[in-house]
Design a protein around this motif. Structure first.
Motif, mmCIF file in Angstrom:
data_model
loop_
_atom_site.group_PDB
_atom_site.id
_atom_site.type_symbol
_atom_site.label_atom_id
_atom_site.label_comp_id
_atom_site.label_asym_id
_atom_site.label_seq_id
_atom_site.Cartn_x
_atom_site.Cartn_y
_atom_site.Cartn_z
ATOM 1 N N ARG A 37 29.330 -2.708 5.855
ATOM 2 C CA ARG A 37 29.134 -2.095 6.916
ATOM 3 C C ARG A 37 27.772 -2.656 7.473
ATOM 4 O O ARG A 37 27.561 -2.658 8.661
ATOM 5 C CB ARG A 37 29.212 -0.579 6.770
ATOM 6 N N ARG B 142 27.091 9.492 23.057
ATOM 7 C CA ARG B 142 26.331 8.796 22.237
ATOM 8 C C ARG B 142 26.749 7.085 22.027
ATOM 9 O O ARG B 142 25.835 6.203 21.840
ATOM 10 C CB ARG B 142 26.760 9.299 20.920
ATOM 11 N N LYS C 4 25.720 1.187 12.341
ATOM 12 C CA LYS C 4 24.562 1.865 12.231
ATOM 13 C C LYS C 4 23.337 1.398 12.734
ATOM 14 O O LYS C 4 22.512 0.755 11.985
ATOM 15 C CB LYS C 4 24.362 2.108 10.878
ATOM 16 N N TYR D 230 20.473 6.321 17.240
ATOM 17 C CA TYR D 230 20.133 7.622 16.656
ATOM 18 C C TYR D 230 19.112 8.366 17.674
ATOM 19 O O TYR D 230 19.012 9.348 17.947
ATOM 20 C CB TYR D 230 19.775 7.706 15.131
ATOM 21 N N GLU E 218 32.611 12.323 17.264
ATOM 22 C CA GLU E 218 31.938 12.605 15.963
ATOM 23 C C GLU E 218 30.672 13.400 16.028
ATOM 24 O O GLU E 218 30.226 13.656 16.944
ATOM 25 C CB GLU E 218 31.674 11.411 15.088
ATOM 26 N N GLY F 191 26.190 13.997 14.706
ATOM 27 C CA GLY F 191 25.028 12.936 14.921
ATOM 28 C C GLY F 191 25.196 12.080 13.785
ATOM 29 O O GLY F 191 25.114 10.881 13.936
ATOM 30 N N ALA F 192 25.202 12.452 12.384
ATOM 31 C CA ALA F 192 25.586 11.723 11.500
ATOM 32 C C ALA F 192 26.613 12.213 10.434
ATOM 33 O O ALA F 192 26.509 11.986 9.296
ATOM 34 C CB ALA F 192 24.113 11.612 10.539
ATOM 35 N N MET F 193 27.694 12.597 11.126
ATOM 36 C CA MET F 193 28.959 13.001 10.236
ATOM 37 C C MET F 193 30.189 12.591 11.090
ATOM 38 O O MET F 193 30.221 12.528 12.405
ATOM 39 C CB MET F 193 28.851 14.386 10.025
ATOM 40 N N ASN F 194 31.241 12.340 10.590
ATOM 41 C CA ASN F 194 32.409 12.369 11.081
ATOM 42 C C ASN F 194 33.140 13.801 11.186
ATOM 43 O O ASN F 194 32.552 14.586 10.080
ATOM 44 C CB ASN F 194 33.508 11.361 10.413
ATOM 45 N N LEU G 121 31.418 5.566 14.164
ATOM 46 C CA LEU G 121 30.939 5.069 12.886
ATOM 47 C C LEU G 121 32.281 5.168 11.897
ATOM 48 O O LEU G 121 32.940 6.411 11.820
ATOM 49 C CB LEU G 121 29.855 5.643 12.133
ATOM 50 N N GLY H 136 33.125 6.045 8.677
ATOM 51 C CA GLY H 136 32.560 6.555 7.580
ATOM 52 C C GLY H 136 33.068 6.505 6.201
ATOM 53 O O GLY H 136 34.289 6.682 6.134
ATOM 54 N N ILE H 137 32.036 6.169 5.250
ATOM 55 C CA ILE H 137 32.799 6.037 3.913
ATOM 56 C C ILE H 137 33.362 7.383 3.250
ATOM 57 O O ILE H 137 34.458 7.367 2.665
ATOM 58 C CB ILE H 137 31.704 5.286 3.051
ATOM 59 N N THR H 138 32.453 8.145 3.617
ATOM 60 C CA THR H 138 32.975 9.633 3.372
ATOM 61 C C THR H 138 34.449 10.010 4.002
ATOM 62 O O THR H 138 35.161 10.554 3.267
ATOM 63 C CB THR H 138 31.856 10.678 3.522
ATOM 64 N N THR I 273 31.547 15.161 7.685
ATOM 65 C CA THR I 273 31.523 14.435 6.418
ATOM 66 C C THR I 273 30.443 13.303 6.514
ATOM 67 O O THR I 273 30.611 12.728 7.865
ATOM 68 C CB THR I 273 32.973 13.908 5.992
ATOM 69 N N GLY I 274 29.849 13.143 5.719
ATOM 70 C CA GLY I 274 28.784 11.908 5.874
ATOM 71 C C GLY I 274 27.975 11.799 4.367
ATOM 72 O O GLY I 274 27.928 12.942 3.564
ATOM 73 N N THR I 275 27.584 10.664 4.173
ATOM 74 C CA THR I 275 26.708 10.498 2.935
ATOM 75 C C THR I 275 25.964 11.561 2.597
ATOM 76 O O THR I 275 25.650 12.085 1.501
ATOM 77 C CB THR I 275 26.288 9.251 2.734
#
Ligand SMILES: Cc1ncc(COP(=O)(O)O)c(C=O)c1O
Length: 355
Positions: free
Chosen positions: A98, A187, A197, A202, A233, A235-238, A257, A259-261, A301-303
């Motif tokens: 990614r 966004r 990313k 951001y 989505e 800010g930093a999560m799906n 994005l 997202g891997i999560t 969900t997000g890392t």
């Protein structure tokens, strides 16, 4: 860890570790940084050898293009330690891939996978003592690339720096989050850089998020830039939405994005027998579901946050609370994914990587 080749990586160790000054029982998210970092420079058309060096400031000329044209991309990952003291990563190759997808969109030269994977392995072996083990904590890993090449001409730089720095971290959010569904700002847009990313994505969120915070919300839920009718989505999560017993998330696109999560939760949920739908979701459907009682849960969900339950949402001046639900999908799925990540459960997917 698997990689194309194992490369020679020079290591310069710090003369004095900072680790004794860190309170591992009271870790905030991303506030203290470990002793070492990985550094690799791109010059004269190629990436040089990665090196591990003490964590230190970077010196750049004011004409470095990162300051003017924002060529910067990053990743977010976590390392864990299990009961046998193994260092564990979660789907690290996906972050590497990614990062290169993001770089391509920002006209940044792609990084060979072995530089990322071998460099990260070497760094983590040295920073092993920095990996916290208390529940909800991890060593947050921040790989990033930015333009060091100089000039006031709006064109891609000819030099870049790749760095991996680490921060022992506690949970990203301390409790449930209240979100505001955005109806004015965007966004990302079709054909833009939303799927990357990229640092600027951001920066563009901060002002609308600040406005939302002033109104008492923690986060913004972005909607499509064209109509603001569809959920995208956070800010930093799906985002996942449970309507009755079906778990819905929206399809990724060039505005969202990948997202891997998100993709891991989708697989785990299906295997848990949860009915999953990947489809567009209108804000009006969400409001309708809230009004008729079929809206049971929402979570991001997000890392960084793993799974973050949402307590309620605001839209056009009206607030909608999520109901109390027993045995939430959020808790169940969070336990499944964190047990896999931290080696408290078998990993039938092959996602966990021992360093
Ligand atoms: C905009 C955005 N969406 C979603 C995510 C979640 O992605 P992942 O699960 O890969 O961390 C992130 C965090 O990386 C993000 O910054």
């Amino acid at each position: 860890m698997k990689s194309d080749t194992t490369m020679q990586i020079n290591i310069t160790r710090t003369e004095k570790s900072k680790i004794d000054h860190v309170d591992f029982n009271d870790l905030k998210f991303g506030q203290v940084f470990s002793d070492h970092m990985l550094v690799c420079d791109y010059e004269n058309g190629e990436w040089g050898s990665p090196e591990v060096v003490p964590y230190q400031p970077i010196s750049l000329n004011p004409s470095a293009k990162i300051f003017h044209y924002g060529q910067s991309v990053f990743e977010g990952m976590k390392a864990y330690k299990d009961a046998e003291n193994n260092i564990l990563l979660f789907r690290p190759l996906d972050n590497c891939k990614r990062l290169n997808i993001s770089s391509k969109r920002l006209a940044i030269p792609e990084l060979p996978e072995s530089y990322f994977m071998d460099g990260l392995t070497e760094l983590l072996k040295i920073e092993k003592d920095w990996i916290p083990t208390s529940e909800g904590s991890a060593l947050y890993i921040r790989p990033f690339i930015f333009a060091t090449g100089e000039g006031f001409h709006a064109s891609p730089a000819d030099a870049y720096k790749f760095i991996i720095a680490c921060a022992p971290s506690g949970p990203y959010f301390s409790g449930k989050v209240k979100v505001l569904i955005e109806e004015k700002y965007s966004r990302s847009a079709n054909g833009g850089v939303g799927f990357a990313k990229a640092g600027g994505n951001y920066a563009g969120q901060f002002y609308p998020t600040q406005l939302a915070k002033e109104k008492g919300y923690d986060q913004v839920i972005w909607t499509d830039d064209n109509t603001h009718e569809y959920i995208e989505e956070a800010g930093a999560m799906n985002i996942f939405i449970r309507i009755n017993d079906t778990l819905v998330t929206v399809p990724t696109s060039d505005r969202i994005l990948d997202g891997i999560t998100r993709k891991s939760i989708l697989e785990i949920a299906k295997d848990e027998g949860i009915d999953v739908e990947i489809r567009k979701l209108k804000v009006s459907e969400l409001i309708e579901a809230s009004k008729n009682g079929s809206l049971k849960e929402m979570f991001g969900t997000g890392t960084a946050a793993v799974i973050s339950p949402i307590s309620g949402f605001g839209f056009k001046g009206e607030d909608f609370d999520l109901p109390f639900v027993e045995n939430t999908y959020a808790d169940r799925l969070k336990k499944r994914i964190t047990d896999i990540q931290t080696n408290k459960a078998d990993d039938p997917y092959g996602w966990r990587v021992v360093v």
